[in-house]
Design an enzyme around this catalytic site. Structure first.
Site, PDB file in Angstrom:
ATOM      1  N   SER A 176       0.820  -1.207   0.000  1.00 41.64           N
ATOM      2  CA  SER A 176       0.000   0.000   0.000  1.00 41.64           C
ATOM      3  C   SER A 176       0.854   1.257   0.000  1.00 41.64           C
ATOM      4  O   SER A 176       1.967   1.269   0.536  1.00 41.64           O
ATOM      5  CB  SER A 176      -0.901  -0.005   1.245  1.00 41.64           C
TER       6      SER A 176
ATOM      7  N   GLU B 170       0.326   3.561   1.840  1.00 34.26           N
ATOM      8  CA  GLU B 170       0.398   3.971   3.241  1.00 34.26           C
ATOM      9  C   GLU B 170       1.774   3.689   3.847  1.00 34.26           C
ATOM     10  O   GLU B 170       2.102   4.234   4.903  1.00 34.26           O
ATOM     11  CB  GLU B 170      -0.682   3.269   4.056  1.00 34.26           C
TER      12      GLU B 170
ATOM     13  N   TYR C  85      -1.929   0.733  10.164  1.00 35.31           N
ATOM     14  CA  TYR C  85      -2.025  -0.044   8.931  1.00 35.31           C
ATOM     15  C   TYR C  85      -0.768   0.128   8.089  1.00 35.31           C
ATOM     16  O   TYR C  85      -0.208  -0.851   7.575  1.00 35.31           O
ATOM     17  CB  TYR C  85      -3.251   0.400   8.136  1.00 35.31           C
TER      18      TYR C  85
END
Length: 329
Positions: A130, A132, A154
């Site tokens: 991701s 992220e 996350y």
């Protein structure tokens, strides 16, 4: 007939990937949580197809931390390719359940790598990473070499999993890839995600089913692509001559306000007349400047995102309109 195993098969990406692999002649096996509800709407058409279900598409029950069951499934099915898409993927929720997020997203990936390492026939692995992992990066756009500063539970869990995949590739010789995916949407996006909350809200307001849409911050910016295109890139990564990591992104940044504008324009409304903000939906920490550079995927895989934000959002709003109208009949 090549054999594929998918964790997270009932999710947005898992359902599109399943359809893609079946079209390409694969036998597909999917891992489903024991706690999952019986209804799996994203794959309903395939379940009802007697020529496919239990003939070329098979479901197996187990959790990511149930290593014995996963090892048994992988040993019996002997897949050529493993697509690891499962995990706690809701960024906002990861602040509420950080331990669960790390258990499934980080440690679940490590446990899977250990199982694959011990198999007599080692399948290729794709792990869905991701944007992220970058958090608040020093440069924009980001590529595969950009330094990482994860700022959410996350993101931190995904960073751990991403690094482990790379470690097992370099240290143990696994064909293991990371698809570093920026946000990607579709009509199959879960209703707890802000993008789907927006398109559902716009559709419901247009149909007179509600009057207001309550959101958190409207300043956040993201690089939004189209999910079916991203699973195509995942498959291409597995067909490449060597395993590597690839950023999958559009290279264009849009704000939540841009997404709202596209959604409400699709139903000829002004979002400013219907949207309210609530501090309860604000995250404790927010990523910034997340825009991906997918030039490596384009040059090595021949992949490039083509869907514009307006096209993606319009497809989601139209799908939600049809769904809401069908429910009210």
């Amino acid at each position: 007939m090549p054999i594929a195993f998918i964790t997270g098969i009932t999710g947005q990406d898992g359902s599109y990937l399943t359809e893609l692999l079946l079209e390409k002649g694969y036998e597909v096996h999917g891992l489903v949580r024991r706690s999952s509800t019986i209804g799996r709407s994203r794959l309903e058409a395939l379940f009802n197809n007697k020529a496919i279900y239990e003939k070329r598409l098979f479901l197996h029950y187990g959790d990511l931390d149930d290593t014995t069951t996963i090892r048994r499934i992988l040993s019996s099915t002997a897949p050529d390719e493993v697509y690891h898409l499962a995990g706690q993927s809701h960024v906002g929720l990861s602040f509420e359940i950080p331990e669960t997020t790390c258990q499934f997203t980080a440690m679940g990936t490590l446990k899977l790598l250990e199982i694959l390492r011990d198999l007599p026939k080692q399948p290729k692995l794709l792990h869905i990473s991701s944007s992220e992992i970058f958090g608040r990066p020093p440069t924009s756009p980001q590529n595969e070499s950009t330094s990482r500063d994860s700022v959410t539970p996350y993101g931190i869990a995904k960073n751990f999993a991403t690094q482990m995949v790379k470690l097992y590739r370099e240290s143990f010789g696994l064909f293991a890839c990371n698809a570093i995916c920026y946000n990607h949407e579709s009509p199959r996006r879960g209703e707890t995600f802000v993008t789907r909350k927006i398109t559902l809200g716009a559709a419901a307001i247009a149909l007179g089913l509600q009057d207001k849409l309550v959101l958190g911050s409207l300043d956040a910016k993201r690089d939004w692509g189209f999910a079916p295109e991203y699973v195509q890139a995942m498959w291409l990564m597995m067909q490449h001559s060597s395993a590597d990591d690839y950023v999958l992104a559009t290279g264009v940044s849009h704000s939540i306000e841009d997404f709202l504008d596209a959604a409400f324009r699709a139903v000829d409304l002004d979002w400013k007349q219907h949207v309210k903000q609530d501090e309860r939906y604000m995250r404790p920490a927010e990523v910034s400047q997340l825009v991906g550079d997918a030039s490596k995927a384009e040059s090595q895989l021949g992949w490039k995102s083509t869907y514009t934000l307006d096209k993606i959002v319009d497809s989601m709003v139209q799908s939600d309109l049809e769904s809401l109208q069908a429910r009210s009949r």
